[in-house]
Design a protein around this motif. Structure first.
Motif, PDB file in Angstrom:
ATOM      1  N   VAL A 157       0.843  -1.189   0.000  1.00 24.36           N
ATOM      2  CA  VAL A 157       0.000   0.000   0.000  1.00 24.36           C
ATOM      3  C   VAL A 157       0.882   1.244   0.000  1.00 24.36           C
ATOM      4  N   ARG A 158       1.974   1.214   0.741  1.00 27.13           N
ATOM      5  CA  ARG A 158       2.892   2.350   0.826  1.00 27.13           C
ATOM      6  C   ARG A 158       3.459   2.709  -0.552  1.00 27.13           C
ATOM      7  N   GLU A 159       3.682   1.717  -1.406  1.00 29.67           N
ATOM      8  CA  GLU A 159       4.232   1.974  -2.747  1.00 29.67           C
ATOM      9  C   GLU A 159       3.153   2.420  -3.734  1.00 29.67           C
ATOM     10  N   VAL A 160       1.955   1.896  -3.578  1.00 26.19           N
ATOM     11  CA  VAL A 160       0.895   2.135  -4.553  1.00 26.19           C
ATOM     12  C   VAL A 160       0.165   3.459  -4.312  1.00 26.19           C
ATOM     13  N   LEU A 161      -0.105   3.782  -3.059  1.00 25.71           N
ATOM     14  CA  LEU A 161      -0.932   4.941  -2.735  1.00 25.71           C
ATOM     15  C   LEU A 161      -0.404   6.261  -3.312  1.00 25.71           C
ATOM     16  N   PRO A 162       0.884   6.581  -3.205  1.00 27.30           N
ATOM     17  CA  PRO A 162       1.354   7.852  -3.789  1.00 27.30           C
ATOM     18  C   PRO A 162       1.127   7.929  -5.306  1.00 27.30           C
ATOM     19  N   THR A 163       1.282   6.812  -5.985  1.00 29.71           N
ATOM     20  CA  THR A 163       1.065   6.795  -7.433  1.00 29.71           C
ATOM     21  C   THR A 163      -0.395   7.029  -7.764  1.00 29.71           C
ATOM     22  N   VAL A 164      -1.286   6.408  -7.003  1.00 25.98           N
ATOM     23  CA  VAL A 164      -2.726   6.590  -7.231  1.00 25.98           C
ATOM     24  C   VAL A 164      -3.111   8.051  -7.000  1.00 25.98           C
ATOM     25  N   ILE A 165      -2.583   8.641  -5.942  1.00 24.92           N
ATOM     26  CA  ILE A 165      -2.877  10.047  -5.634  1.00 24.92           C
ATOM     27  C   ILE A 165      -2.361  10.960  -6.745  1.00 24.92           C
ATOM     28  N   GLU A 166      -1.156  10.681  -7.228  1.00 26.67           N
ATOM     29  CA  GLU A 166      -0.579  11.492  -8.302  1.00 26.67           C
ATOM     30  C   GLU A 166      -1.398  11.368  -9.586  1.00 26.67           C
ATOM     31  N   HIS A 167      -1.803  10.146  -9.927  1.00 26.56           N
ATOM     32  CA  HIS A 167      -2.604   9.945 -11.138  1.00 26.56           C
ATOM     33  C   HIS A 167      -3.949  10.655 -11.037  1.00 26.56           C
ATOM     34  N   ARG A 168      -4.561  10.609  -9.847  1.00 23.01           N
ATOM     35  CA  ARG A 168      -5.842  11.299  -9.679  1.00 23.01           C
ATOM     36  C   ARG A 168      -5.651  12.803  -9.848  1.00 23.01           C
ATOM     37  N   GLY A 169      -4.569  13.341  -9.331  1.00 22.81           N
ATOM     38  CA  GLY A 169      -4.274  14.760  -9.512  1.00 22.81           C
ATOM     39  C   GLY A 169      -4.105  15.123 -10.979  1.00 22.81           C
ATOM     40  N   ASN A 170      -3.410  14.255 -11.715  1.00 21.23           N
ATOM     41  CA  ASN A 170      -3.243  14.474 -13.155  1.00 21.23           C
ATOM     42  C   ASN A 170      -4.588  14.407 -13.875  1.00 21.23           C
ATOM     43  N   LEU A 171      -5.439  13.478 -13.463  1.00 22.44           N
ATOM     44  CA  LEU A 171      -6.760  13.357 -14.080  1.00 22.44           C
ATOM     45  C   LEU A 171      -7.607  14.603 -13.788  1.00 22.44           C
ATOM     46  N   ASP A 172      -7.449  15.171 -12.593  1.00 20.37           N
ATOM     47  CA  ASP A 172      -8.159  16.412 -12.268  1.00 20.37           C
ATOM     48  C   ASP A 172      -7.778  17.518 -13.252  1.00 20.37           C
ATOM     49  N   LEU A 173      -6.471  17.607 -13.559  1.00 19.78           N
ATOM     50  CA  LEU A 173      -6.000  18.622 -14.509  1.00 19.78           C
ATOM     51  C   LEU A 173      -6.551  18.376 -15.910  1.00 19.78           C
ATOM     52  N   VAL A 174      -6.557  17.111 -16.323  1.00 16.39           N
ATOM     53  CA  VAL A 174      -7.065  16.770 -17.654  1.00 16.39           C
ATOM     54  C   VAL A 174      -8.553  17.080 -17.749  1.00 16.39           C
ATOM     55  N   VAL A 175      -9.301  16.759 -16.702  1.00 14.73           N
ATOM     56  CA  VAL A 175     -10.738  17.053 -16.694  1.00 14.73           C
ATOM     57  C   VAL A 175     -10.956  18.551 -16.877  1.00 14.73           C
ATOM     58  N   GLN A 176     -10.186  19.364 -16.181  1.00 15.37           N
ATOM     59  CA  GLN A 176     -10.354  20.809 -16.299  1.00 15.37           C
ATOM     60  C   GLN A 176     -10.024  21.296 -17.710  1.00 15.37           C
ATOM     61  N   LYS A 177      -8.972  20.732 -18.309  1.00 13.61           N
ATOM     62  CA  LYS A 177      -8.605  21.139 -19.675  1.00 13.61           C
ATOM     63  C   LYS A 177      -9.692  20.760 -20.671  1.00 13.61           C
ATOM     64  N   VAL A 178     -10.257  19.571 -20.519  1.00 14.08           N
ATOM     65  CA  VAL A 178     -11.317  19.129 -21.435  1.00 14.08           C
ATOM     66  C   VAL A 178     -12.562  19.998 -21.238  1.00 14.08           C
ATOM     67  N   LYS A 179     -12.876  20.343 -19.985  1.00 15.66           N
ATOM     68  CA  LYS A 179     -14.023  21.226 -19.734  1.00 15.66           C
ATOM     69  C   LYS A 179     -13.805  22.588 -20.377  1.00 15.66           C
ATOM     70  N   ASP A 180     -12.589  23.110 -20.278  1.00 14.48           N
ATOM     71  CA  ASP A 180     -12.279  24.398 -20.904  1.00 14.48           C
ATOM     72  C   ASP A 180     -12.426  24.318 -22.421  1.00 14.48           C
ATOM     73  N   ALA A 181     -11.930  23.224 -23.006  1.00 14.74           N
ATOM     74  CA  ALA A 181     -12.039  23.031 -24.453  1.00 14.74           C
ATOM     75  C   ALA A 181     -13.507  22.919 -24.867  1.00 14.74           C
ATOM     76  N   LEU A 182     -14.302  22.224 -24.064  1.00 13.63           N
ATOM     77  CA  LEU A 182     -15.724  22.075 -24.359  1.00 13.63           C
ATOM     78  C   LEU A 182     -16.427  23.425 -24.278  1.00 13.63           C
ATOM     79  N   ASP A 183     -16.118  24.214 -23.269  1.00 11.77           N
ATOM     80  CA  ASP A 183     -16.713  25.551 -23.145  1.00 11.77           C
ATOM     81  C   ASP A 183     -16.369  26.414 -24.360  1.00 11.77           C
ATOM     82  N   ALA A 184     -15.111  26.362 -24.771  1.00 11.31           N
ATOM     83  CA  ALA A 184     -14.682  27.153 -25.934  1.00 11.31           C
ATOM     84  C   ALA A 184     -15.416  26.702 -27.193  1.00 11.31           C
ATOM     85  N   LYS A 185     -15.559  25.386 -27.355  1.00 10.69           N
ATOM     86  CA  LYS A 185     -16.245  24.856 -28.539  1.00 10.69           C
ATOM     87  C   LYS A 185     -17.724  25.221 -28.513  1.00 10.69           C
ATOM     88  N   GLN A 186     -18.344  25.214 -27.322  1.00 10.41           N
ATOM     89  CA  GLN A 186     -19.754  25.601 -27.210  1.00 10.41           C
ATOM     90  C   GLN A 186     -19.945  27.071 -27.571  1.00 10.41           C
TER      91      GLN A 186
END
Length: 124
Positions: free
Chosen positions: A72-101
């Protein structure tokens, strides 16, 4: 995802074709957004599940289609980092969608495009 203004159309068909293409691009962005948000939620659930566990407990992680045993000690930091990256990607896609709308709405207003639903509402 920079949006570029389409060239001035020469005919009514080109206007409608461009508008339909914009609508399809928005649908694609919405599908991508949904997929990424689902993946982000999965990461959040894994993070919530692993956080209270002992760091030396075994945890399994899927890496490139291969199930790998870690702690768990090895896996948890990676999962947290990936979720943070996904948060950034979600925001970028939302921004792109707003611009396209906005681009689509401007195109629709410029050429006075009306959907069937709008035409039916006007008739009533």
């Amino acid at each position: 995802m920079a949006s570029t203004t389409p060239p001035e159309p020469k005919s009514e068909q080109e206007v409608l074709s461009t508008y339909r293409q914009m609508q399809q691009e928005m649908q694609g962005l919405i599908q991508n957004l949904t997929k990424i948000e689902m993946e982000r939620n999965e990461h959040r659930l894994v993070e919530e599940t692993l956080t209270p566990m002992d760091g030396d407990r075994r945890a399994f992680r899927l890496v490139g289609g291969v199930l790998v045993e870690r702690t768990v000690r090895e896996v948890l930091p990676t999962v947290i980092e990936h979720r943070g990256n996904l948060d950034l990607v979600v925001q970028k896609v939302k921004d792109a969608l707003d611009a396209k709308q906005k681009e689509s709405a401007a195109w629709k207003a410029k050429y006075n495009i009306k959907t069937q639903e709008e035409m039916e509402r006007e008739r009533q």
